[in-house]
Scaffold this active site. Structure first.
Site, PDB file in Angstrom:
ATOM      1  N   GLU A  16      70.719  54.135   3.175  1.00  0.00           N
ATOM      2  CA  GLU A  16      70.204  53.577   4.362  1.00  0.00           C
ATOM      3  C   GLU A  16      68.723  54.079   4.712  1.00  0.00           C
ATOM      4  O   GLU A  16      67.841  53.519   5.454  1.00  0.00           O
ATOM      5  CB  GLU A  16      70.883  54.185   5.671  1.00  0.00           C
ATOM      6  N   HIS A  48      74.149  44.371   4.728  1.00  0.00           N
ATOM      7  CA  HIS A  48      75.397  44.921   5.082  1.00  0.00           C
ATOM      8  C   HIS A  48      76.534  43.749   5.095  1.00  0.00           C
ATOM      9  O   HIS A  48      77.672  43.907   5.491  1.00  0.00           O
ATOM     10  CB  HIS A  48      74.984  45.003   6.868  1.00  0.00           C
ATOM     11  N   ARG A  60      84.326  53.653  33.162  1.00  0.00           N
ATOM     12  CA  ARG A  60      83.331  52.479  33.218  1.00  0.00           C
ATOM     13  C   ARG A  60      81.982  52.814  32.609  1.00  0.00           C
ATOM     14  O   ARG A  60      80.815  52.414  33.123  1.00  0.00           O
ATOM     15  CB  ARG A  60      83.237  51.768  34.689  1.00  0.00           C
ATOM     16  N   HIS A  66      79.651  44.711   3.916  1.00  0.00           N
ATOM     17  CA  HIS A  66      80.912  44.801   4.883  1.00  0.00           C
ATOM     18  C   HIS A  66      82.251  44.206   4.346  1.00  0.00           C
ATOM     19  O   HIS A  66      83.387  44.302   4.567  1.00  0.00           O
ATOM     20  CB  HIS A  66      80.489  44.165   6.348  1.00  0.00           C
ATOM     21  N   GLU A 106      69.813  42.699  19.293  1.00  0.00           N
ATOM     22  CA  GLU A 106      69.913  42.138  17.972  1.00  0.00           C
ATOM     23  C   GLU A 106      69.868  40.588  18.160  1.00  0.00           C
ATOM     24  O   GLU A 106      70.661  39.893  17.476  1.00  0.00           O
ATOM     25  CB  GLU A 106      71.144  42.584  17.129  1.00  0.00           C
ATOM     26  N   LYS A 115      63.153  52.438  13.054  1.00  0.00           N
ATOM     27  CA  LYS A 115      64.320  51.913  13.840  1.00  0.00           C
ATOM     28  C   LYS A 115      63.861  51.812  15.136  1.00  0.00           C
ATOM     29  O   LYS A 115      64.396  50.738  15.911  1.00  0.00           O
ATOM     30  CB  LYS A 115      65.325  52.489  13.348  1.00  0.00           C
ATOM     31  N   ASN A 153      70.082  44.865   9.057  1.00  0.00           N
ATOM     32  CA  ASN A 153      71.389  44.402   8.312  1.00  0.00           C
ATOM     33  C   ASN A 153      71.273  44.296   6.762  1.00  0.00           C
ATOM     34  O   ASN A 153      72.188  43.727   6.150  1.00  0.00           O
ATOM     35  CB  ASN A 153      72.236  43.440   9.060  1.00  0.00           C
ATOM     36  N   HIS A 202      80.576  53.802   3.497  1.00  0.00           N
ATOM     37  CA  HIS A 202      79.789  52.754   3.889  1.00  0.00           C
ATOM     38  C   HIS A 202      78.168  52.527   3.384  1.00  0.00           C
ATOM     39  O   HIS A 202      77.971  51.308   2.879  1.00  0.00           O
ATOM     40  CB  HIS A 202      79.325  52.868   5.401  1.00  0.00           C
ATOM     41  N   LYS A 261      74.341  51.059  18.476  1.00  0.00           N
ATOM     42  CA  LYS A 261      75.701  49.896  18.224  1.00  0.00           C
ATOM     43  C   LYS A 261      76.727  50.990  18.225  1.00  0.00           C
ATOM     44  O   LYS A 261      76.829  51.993  17.503  1.00  0.00           O
ATOM     45  CB  LYS A 261      75.077  49.492  16.877  1.00  0.00           C
ATOM     46  N   ARG A 296      65.761  42.736  15.049  1.00  0.00           N
ATOM     47  CA  ARG A 296      66.765  43.862  14.775  1.00  0.00           C
ATOM     48  C   ARG A 296      67.812  43.561  13.470  1.00  0.00           C
ATOM     49  O   ARG A 296      68.456  44.347  12.798  1.00  0.00           O
ATOM     50  CB  ARG A 296      67.653  44.093  15.969  1.00  0.00           C
TER      51      ARG A 296
END
Length: 391
Positions: free
Chosen positions: A208, A271, A144, A275, A260, A250, A268, A288, A166, A264
């Site tokens: 990036e 992205h 947990r 993606h 987000e 960031k 992206n 990536h 993330k 935030r």
């Protein structure tokens, strides 16, 4: 080049940062644990002490991959032992994006439990974005929730994926579609580890880095234009400056919008296009960062076609990425197959940036002026895909 970009020379970087430059991530507003990003040259040997002073002496499990393990695991184990930590056997996953899946996640969780982890055990992610993402998900689930320290070994991970919490694995429904927001307790970014990276990986990380200039800081974009070669070719001052500047950007955004809900999403940029490309190519043709580079070019092209920014600025973005050696258009598919634009759109609609079946995209009103558009015309996006995959 756009006269607004060339009217004055890029601002020089400030005095070079010393080893151990710290960027705090302040999450006090969300009542989560705040943490530090420690940036420096050859600071892996200090990792044990950096962890001890912040988190105490711990039982540690290193998660890494088959490329990184022979390079750095023994050095990390040595510094952890010297600082009084107990180190269990490392968990080593196959290198590459293909490992970000359910099977590897289950195997990793099984190994954590078999090693006898307790709720005070510290997970240390030593590797690039794949390792950091997978280890982050595993840490959020095991017992947990176990504390995790990120030690990124790629430029992309140092400036982006290791920072901000993330985590995710890929599924048949798209990239990072299973995961959690799960913050690390510490990030240690040692630019000396970048020496082992292939040139292609360094270039992927540059995408990036320059992204932060394209989003909100035209002066940083100018710095990237002037210093990209130094950064890619191992200049320590340029590397530390780039990692520090990226992390500062960031950190500010994550502190204001950890999960987000708004700002935030600007991170992206490129992205959603990227993606979709990664998904349809099976995560095998593009790194990536390469997909993000293509996605940013497409986002600026779409912005220009919509009259939001000038075509000159869109060309400036494309040329900056192309001149350093990054792809700026989708790769040709095996066996001369054609891209299925409907499938690309489908993956974009399944991306996490969509809401209520409406396509959200980060677009730009100029370099350094990105914004989130929450209802983009799908036909306009379709036309952009047609231009890029058929032209």
């Amino acid at each position: 080049m756009n006269s607004s970009l060339s009217s004055r020379p890029p601002s020089p970087p400030p005095t070079p940062f010393t080893a151990g430059k710290i960027v705090p991530i302040d999450l006090s507003a969300s009542k989560n644990n705040s943490y530090d990003i420690v940036i420096g040259d050859s600071i892996l040997s200090e990792a044990g002490a950096l962890i001890s002073v912040r988190l105490g002496k711990r039982l540690c499990i290193i998660i890494t991959d088959s490329h990184v393990a022979p390079l750095y695991v023994s050095r990390l184990e040595a510094t952890l032992g010297a600082a009084g930590h107990l180190v269990l056997p490392s968990i080593i996953i196959p290198a590459g994006e293909a490992s970000k899946n359910y099977a590897t996640l289950q195997s990793t969780l099984d190994q954590i439990l078999k090693l006898g982890a307790d709720r005070k055990t510290l997970i240390i992610a030593l590797g690039g974005g794949v390792v950091g993402d997978l280890a982050g998900v595993a840490s959020s689930l095991a017992l947990r929730g176990l504390d995790i320290v990120q030690i990124p070994t790629t430029l992309l991970a140092q400036v982006d994926s290791s920072v901000g919490g993330k985590t995710g694995i890929d599924t048949a429904h798209g990239k990072n579609t299973v995961g959690a927001f799960y913050q690390p307790r510490l990030v240690i970014a040692d630019v000396a580890l970048l020496d082992s990276l292939p040139g292609r990986e360094m270039l992927a990380g540059y995408a990036e880095v320059v992204k932060y200039g394209l989003i909100k800081d035209i002066e940083f974009f100018k710095w990237c234009q002037a210093n990209a070669g130094k950064l890619i070719n191992g200049d320590r001052e340029a590397q530390i400056y780039a990692v520090h500047a990226s992390c500062v950007h960031k950190a500010k955004i994550v502190a204001r919008d950890e999960r987000e809900a708004g700002e935030r999403a600007l991170l992206n940029l490129g992205h959603t296009f990227g993606h979709a490309l990664e998904s349809v190519t099976g995560y095998s043709l593009l790194l990536h960062g390469e997909a993000v580079a293509i996605g940013m070019v497409m986002a600026f092209k779409l912005s220009a076609q919509m009259g939001l920014c000038s075509h000159t600025e869109a060309y400036d973005v494309r040329d900056n990425l192309a001149n350093i050696g990054l792809p700026v258009a989708p790769p040709k598919l095996p066996n001369a197959a054609a891209y299925d634009i409907d499938q690309l759109i489908k993956f974009m609609m399944q991306d996490k940036k969509t809401e209520n079946k409406k396509l959200n995209l980060v677009l730009a009103k100029g370099i350094g002026k990105a914004f989130l558009s929450r209802d983009v015309d799908v036909d306009a996006v379709r036309d952009t895909w047609k231009e890029f995959v058929r032209g």
